[in-house]
Enzyme design. Structure first.
Site, mmCIF file in Angstrom:
data_model
loop_
_atom_site.group_PDB
_atom_site.id
_atom_site.type_symbol
_atom_site.label_atom_id
_atom_site.label_comp_id
_atom_site.label_asym_id
_atom_site.label_seq_id
_atom_site.Cartn_x
_atom_site.Cartn_y
_atom_site.Cartn_z
ATOM 1 N N HIS A 159 0.803 -1.240 0.073
ATOM 2 C CA HIS A 159 0.159 -0.013 0.007
ATOM 3 C C HIS A 159 0.854 1.270 0.113
ATOM 4 O O HIS A 159 0.674 1.950 -0.915
ATOM 5 C CB HIS A 159 -1.047 0.038 1.141
ATOM 6 C CG HIS A 159 -2.043 1.195 1.422
ATOM 7 N ND1 HIS A 159 -1.420 2.177 1.948
ATOM 8 C CD2 HIS A 159 -2.746 1.612 0.540
ATOM 9 C CE1 HIS A 159 -2.365 3.331 1.956
ATOM 10 N NE2 HIS A 159 -3.424 2.643 1.029
ATOM 11 N N GLU B 125 -3.725 -4.610 9.544
ATOM 12 C CA GLU B 125 -4.018 -3.830 8.172
ATOM 13 C C GLU B 125 -2.843 -2.595 8.254
ATOM 14 O O GLU B 125 -3.236 -1.367 8.337
ATOM 15 C CB GLU B 125 -5.086 -3.209 8.103
ATOM 16 C CG GLU B 125 -6.452 -4.432 7.927
ATOM 17 C CD GLU B 125 -7.993 -3.771 7.354
ATOM 18 O OE1 GLU B 125 -7.751 -2.524 6.882
ATOM 19 O OE2 GLU B 125 -8.728 -4.763 7.607
ATOM 20 N N HIS C 252 -0.991 0.550 7.166
ATOM 21 C CA HIS C 252 -1.211 1.713 5.814
ATOM 22 C C HIS C 252 0.357 2.206 5.851
ATOM 23 O O HIS C 252 1.103 2.056 5.176
ATOM 24 C CB HIS C 252 -2.387 2.090 6.134
ATOM 25 C CG HIS C 252 -3.541 1.206 5.765
ATOM 26 N ND1 HIS C 252 -3.974 0.873 4.303
ATOM 27 C CD2 HIS C 252 -4.443 0.803 6.274
ATOM 28 C CE1 HIS C 252 -4.784 0.267 4.354
ATOM 29 N NE2 HIS C 252 -5.411 -0.055 5.756
ATOM 30 N N GLU D 250 -4.199 0.027 11.014
ATOM 31 C CA GLU D 250 -5.497 0.323 11.081
ATOM 32 C C GLU D 250 -6.172 -0.220 12.359
ATOM 33 O O GLU D 250 -7.375 0.520 12.665
ATOM 34 C CB GLU D 250 -6.117 0.026 9.903
ATOM 35 C CG GLU D 250 -7.640 1.009 9.540
ATOM 36 C CD GLU D 250 -8.181 0.726 8.170
ATOM 37 O OE1 GLU D 250 -9.337 1.353 8.227
ATOM 38 O OE2 GLU D 250 -7.369 0.749 7.360
#
Length: 308
Positions: free
Chosen positions: A236, A276, A278, A293
């Site tokens: 990402h 997660e 990021h 996250e």
């Protein structure tokens, strides 16, 4: 070649608001690291001593997304859900600027070489320029549905952005001239973007499970792609270390990793595979910060990776 990355966890900090969603990071001029809390409509400040302060914005549903240090000593960020650009001073004072058009969807943001803030508009396929006093100029990108995402100021004096749905990287000058650099892999879907100290640009190909490197000095912008061990890892964001290596987050597999110019890929598994990860950013002391996250901001010593 793939080996285990010599990166070491040196701190994990949970943001006070549950479900806030730490998303993007930027090193501030005050020595702290600043983080957008995308689900709570807040901005967090993580001090070097580990203290976290949260600053609520005027709308809990504004969707603060990417963040950057501005030319005026403040932090600037996109508000993707209410289509504004936000500003926060290092002592927590906030304000925001409305953008023209119907729901432009601002996302990427960078301080330009001209003293203005530049941003990408996901929904209107354009790049915007915002002066510190609120004047907005927009520059349309070629085509439609390009989905301009991350944005960075490069050493060549121009701004570059990833075009997620055009599978390309674009260069835009401060006068609005645009040049596209298509990527060699179909479905690359580039997102995260960062400039290296040698003038190169590194980016994450979330659709192809690769990290790419573009050399603007090469013919037509020479692109090298580095396949990651798991093609479905969904890289990402990227950040370039002082040694020129590129670090990335892989949110689908809960990992961070490092890619060198000669193609060596190393990875580290985070404690929770579903966290997660990021955004990530390097602080002034070379410490790597990662926004997860699920609620934590972690700090990593990557000195051994730099030396190795």
């Amino acid at each position: 070649m793939t080996t285990r990355a010599p990166a070491y966890l040196i701190g994990s900090h949970t943001v006070p608001t549950a479900g806030a969603g730490p998303y993007a990071l930027a090193a501030g001029p005050d020595g702290a690291v600043w983080c957008t809390l995308v689900h709570a409509g807040r901005i967090a400040r993580l001090a070097p001593d580990g203290r976290i302060d949260e600053f609520p914005l005027d709308s809990p549903d504004c969707g603060p997304s990417l963040i950057t240090a501005g030319p005026d000593g403040a932090l600037w960020f996109t508000r993707n859900r209410d289509h504004r650009i936000g500003r926060i001073t290092t002592d927590g004072r906030t304000r925001s600027y409305a953008l023209p058009g119907a729901e432009p969807g601002p996302y990427g943001i960078a301080a330009g070489p001209d003293g203005a803030l530049w941003y990408t508009a996901l929904n209107t396929h354009s790049i915007g320029r915002l002066t510190p006093d609120g004047e907005v100029t927009e520059y349309p990108l070629p085509g439609t549905g390009t989905f301009p995402s991350f944005l960075v100021t490069a050493p060549d004096g121009a701004l570059w952005c990833t075009l997620n749905q055009a599978h390309a990287v674009a260069r835009i000058t401060v006068t609005g001239d645009v040049r596209l650099c298509p990527l060699p892999t179909d479905g690359a879907a580039p997102v995260g973007l960062a400039a290296g100290p040698d003038g190169s640009l590194w980016f994450a190909e979330i659709g192809a499970g690769r990290i790419g490197r573009l050399d603007p000095s090469g013919p037509d912008g020479a692109v090298t792609e580095y396949p990651l061990p798991d093609a479905q890892c969904r890289p990402h964001a990227v950040a370039v270390a002082p040694d020129g290596a590129c670090w990335f987050t892989a949110w689908a597999t809960g990992r961070i990793g490092r890619v060198t110019k000669d193609g060596r890929v190393t990875e580290v598994a985070l404690a929770d595979p579903g966290c997660e990860p990021h955004g990530l950013a390097f602080a002034a002391d070379g410490t790597l910060y990662v926004a997860q996250e699920s609620g934590d901001i972690t700090r990593w010593d990557v000195t051994a990776a730099t030396e190795g």
